[in-house]
Write a protein that holds these residues in place. Structure first.
Motif: not given
Length: 767
Positions: A454-455, A460-461, A757
């Motif tokens: 996820h990123s 933020n990943s 996202y």
């Protein structure tokens, strides 16, 4: 024993006849999916034969139905026209899909009934080994929920193992059995309303194998077992695969059934091969296979005489895998047969005689039958009583095929078996149900894998990759030893031993132990990241529980352990230090969703209560309640779904009991787990549209949807009011992928917070 063919002499098992032919190309595997495309090609011109003698006795007519995958539905149209023209069929030989249509007609089904059966099939489910999720055990539902990669591997001493086909054909077996229920007690195919032969291929020798007795459904299933795609059928010591590889148009088979004239419905592809299609190994091998099929078809077609009739439907652009549109391929079969009416005319019966024939051919269908005795051929370690408990059929009662097959799906839903099949036999004046349970050849230890990436394109990943190893059939009650391994943002080692306490699999005990390391970020209210914490703990415990069918479970237990919370970087927000764990826990779970990733109906509820007590060794006395719920409903390809998640501590929590919310579909627009508090939760509602065909053999569905969400997280000093709720929402595109759901989404949260996202492999609340 049937006499040997004049084309060769081979010793074969009873009920089958073998004909030597060119052996199959080696190592063709799943490429044989292309063999399903045996239909098509331009209609062949047929010149009129010499005039017929109307006074001559009616000749005996043999019908040959070739393979063709979905395009084999054209055979139904040909049968319909033959009845319109009063042409009586005295013997049938079929290959692959032709064996299915021919077998059903031989068993007494009318063309209309066969069309209704074919048109009412959910082919997307049929060409799958998964039982309906409603029939899976709750434990298998969890496996698919936690590890979304569809493949399941066996673990052997020499490495990984898997099945010999992409599909084992369990659902296809049940479908064919249901179609052929009128002939369930017939063992000699000459005793059918029309004598019948199914043609398959010996996987070891490449010889054509003719099946003339046994279970009709098994014979038809063997004839269409495309190697590498469907698991071969073991019959009388042989492994049988698709008959089209050795006898695509089995004219020689039907001639040996004592007929005078042969009608052949040929769906063999005859296309020019471009040089471009031979530039890859797959294209080259697929072409070699097709050459083998067309060559054996031509050998038989060259034997046709002047009185014989060749019918070649023109199916245009219809493909052999287009089962969702199979009914649309029936009219071309009718057109092709009517075009040959001039040659079929000498084969007509007198109208009154043909009406009498149809009356004797059509058998009244009775879906109910009495089961006097049950015999289980059990190839697993499970006790017969466990299997009978899942089957739900008691000797002495009257059941119907729908109920019987539903019970078989419940047995198969345990996840231990390669196949669960049945025969209804007549023995000593009794109806005997013979249930055959074959364990997975690649079991009983299995591995499933999961992957999550996820990123949010804001720095933020993360990722998590894991595996679940399940050792099944540990004892006759179905005990399981489960070990989870995961690395990434959340690192986990967990092992548990699930022990049923009764043969109904209702009560169980489950001791477990786990070690985990969780990394999470700390944010200010404006979204600024100020710290990273690491939280590790070791917990051991034991639960006692009760399952309710395959839809619910209630469990309670005791746990004990220790942990440590520490700041990795940034400003201190929580104190670092060690803590002890000791308390009681209880959990109720309900799961009736038809699918986990993108359900169209059903509900899910999980509520858990954990009471940490200083008297049992905990660092603090605190109660924690967690609730997750989802409900979905659909009309056609449109789905509305709603979900909620909430976590509450009954006092000011320490590091190990803080709750979080934030991320895609958990207040979209915020960072992952951005909001922390003593109370955290949200509710959401979404709407999505499916683009894709659920009836396709290979599902490739995509979804377009929107969500509306609201929620928040509150520390002890915060005021919990409606004004403190954060509004959010998203627009997303999603699809089923090999490693689970893939989402591309834009999220917006109150206060001008926007994020894009990409999420792969995670099961999120806005399914």
């Amino acid at each position: 024993m049937v006499p040997h063919s004049a084309r060769g002499s081979h010793t074969v098992p009873p009920g089958m006849r073998a004909f030597p032919t060119k052996r199959l190309p080696a190592r063709i595997g799943a490429l044989l999916l292309a063999v399903l495309g045996l239909a098509g090609g331009p209609a062949a011109a047929q010149q009129p034969a010499a005039g017929s003698d109307d006074a001559a006795p009616r000749p005996r007519v043999g019908l040959v139905l070739s393979g063709g995958g979905a395009r084999g539905a054209a055979h139904i149209g040909v049968l319909r026209v033959l009845e319109e023209l009063d042409v009586r069929v005295d013997a049938i030989a079929g290959t692959s899909m032709g064996s299915i249509i021919g077998g059903l007609y031989a068993a007494g089904l009318s063309p209309d009934e066969i069309e209704e059966a074919i048109g009412g099939v959910a082919w997307g489910e049929t060409f799958s080994d998964k039982p309906p999720r409603s029939h899976m055990s709750l434990r298998r539902k969890r496996d698919r929920r936690d590890f979304l990669v569809g493949l399941e591997f066996g673990l052997k001493r020499d490495g990984f193992a898997y099945s010999r086909g992409i599909f084992q054909g369990q659902n296809l077996d049940l479908l064919i059995k249901r179609f052929a229920s009128t002939a369930e007690l017939v063992e000699d195919f000459d005793a059918l309303p029309i004598p019948y032969r199914a043609v398959a291929t010996d996987a070891a020798t490449g010889e054509s194998v003719v099946i003339d007795h046994g279970d009709l459904a098994t014979a038809m299933r063997a004839s269409m077992s495309v190697p590498g795609v469907f698991e071969p059928v073991a019959l009388d010591g042989r492994l049988l695969v698709d008959g089209g590889l050795s006898a695509q148009t089995p004219v020689h088979v039907v001639r040996r059934m004592g007929v005078d004239v042969v009608i052949v419905v040929d769906l063999t592809i005859e296309e020019d091969v471009s040089a471009g299609s031979l530039t890859t190994p797959f294209g080259l091998l697929a072409n070699l296979l097709m050459l083998d099929v067309t060559r054996n078809a031509r050998d038989d077609l060259d034997s046709l005489g002047p009185r014989d009739v060749l019918i070649k439907p023109d199916l245009g652009t219809f493909t052999s895998t287009d089962f969702a549109n199979a009914v649309s391929m029936i009219p071309p079969g009718e057109d092709a047969a009517r075009a040959m009416a001039w040659k079929l005319d000498p084969l007509r019966s007198a109208p009154a005689d043909f009406d009498d024939h149809l009356s004797s051919l059509r058998r009244e269908r009775d879906d109910s039958f009495r089961v006097d005795r049950i015999v289980i051929r059990n190839g697993s370690r499970l006790a017969d009583e466990v299997i009978l408990g899942r089957l739900g059929v008691v000797p002495g009662e009257v059941v119907d095929f729908d109920r019987l097959q539903s019970g078989i799906e419940y047995v198969y839903g345990l996840g231990y078996f390669e196949s669960v099949t049945y025969d209804l036999q007549r023995r000593g004046g009794q109806n005997v149900l013979v249930l055959r349970v074959e364990r997975k050849e690649w079991g009983p230890v299995y591995a499933r894998f999961g992957l999550e990436l996820h990123s949010d394109f804001r720095g933020n990943s993360g990722f998590d990759a894991g595996t679940r190893i399940v050792a099944t059939e540990v004892d006759a009650y179905g005990a399981e030893w489960v070990t989870d391994l995961q690395v990434g943002d959340y690192n986990l080692i967990r092992t548990a031993f699930y022990q049923p306490l009764d043969r109904s699999l209702s009560w169980f005990v489950e001791p477990a132990a786990s070690y985990s390391v969780d990394n999470f970020d700390i944010y200010l209210r404006d979204g600024s990241r100020i710290a990273e914490y690491q939280f590790e703990q070791f917990v051991a415990g034991v639960d006692l529980g009760r399952t309710f069918g395959n839809w619910g479970e209630l469990r309670a237990g005791v746990n004990r352990g220790a942990g440590k919370g520490s700041r990795v970087t940034g400003s201190p927000f929580f104190p670092s230090g060690n803590f002890d764990i000791g308390g009681l826990n209880a959990q109720f779970e309900l799961d009736t969703l038809d699918e986990w990733t993108f359900p169209s109906s059903g509900a899910f509820l999980r509520t858990r209560f954990d009471m940490q007590l200083e008297e049992l060794g905990s660092s603090q006395t605190i109660g924690v309640t967690e609730v997750d719920a989802t409900v979905a409903g659909s009309i056609s390809s449109y789905t509305v779904h709603a979900w909620t998640t909430a976590s509450v501590s009954d006092r000011d929590p320490e590091t190990q009991n803080v709750h979080s919310i934030g991320g895609l579909f958990r207040l979209s627009g915020l960072a992952e787990d951005e909001l922390l508090g003593q109370v955290a939760g949200m509710v959401g509602v979404g709407f999505r549209k499916r683009f894709g065909d659920l009836e396709s053999i290979v599902r490739n569905n995509t979804y377009l949807g929107v969500t509306l969400e609201t929620g928040g997280a509150w520390l002890p000093d915060d005021s919990m009011t409606f004004d403190s709720l954060r509004a959010a929402g998203s627009v997303f595109v999603a699809m089923d992928s090999f490693v689970g759901p893939l989402y591309a989404a834009w999220g917006h949260a109150e206060g001008g917070r926007d994020r894009f996202y990409i999420v792969l492999g995670r099961s999120v609340h806005a399914r």
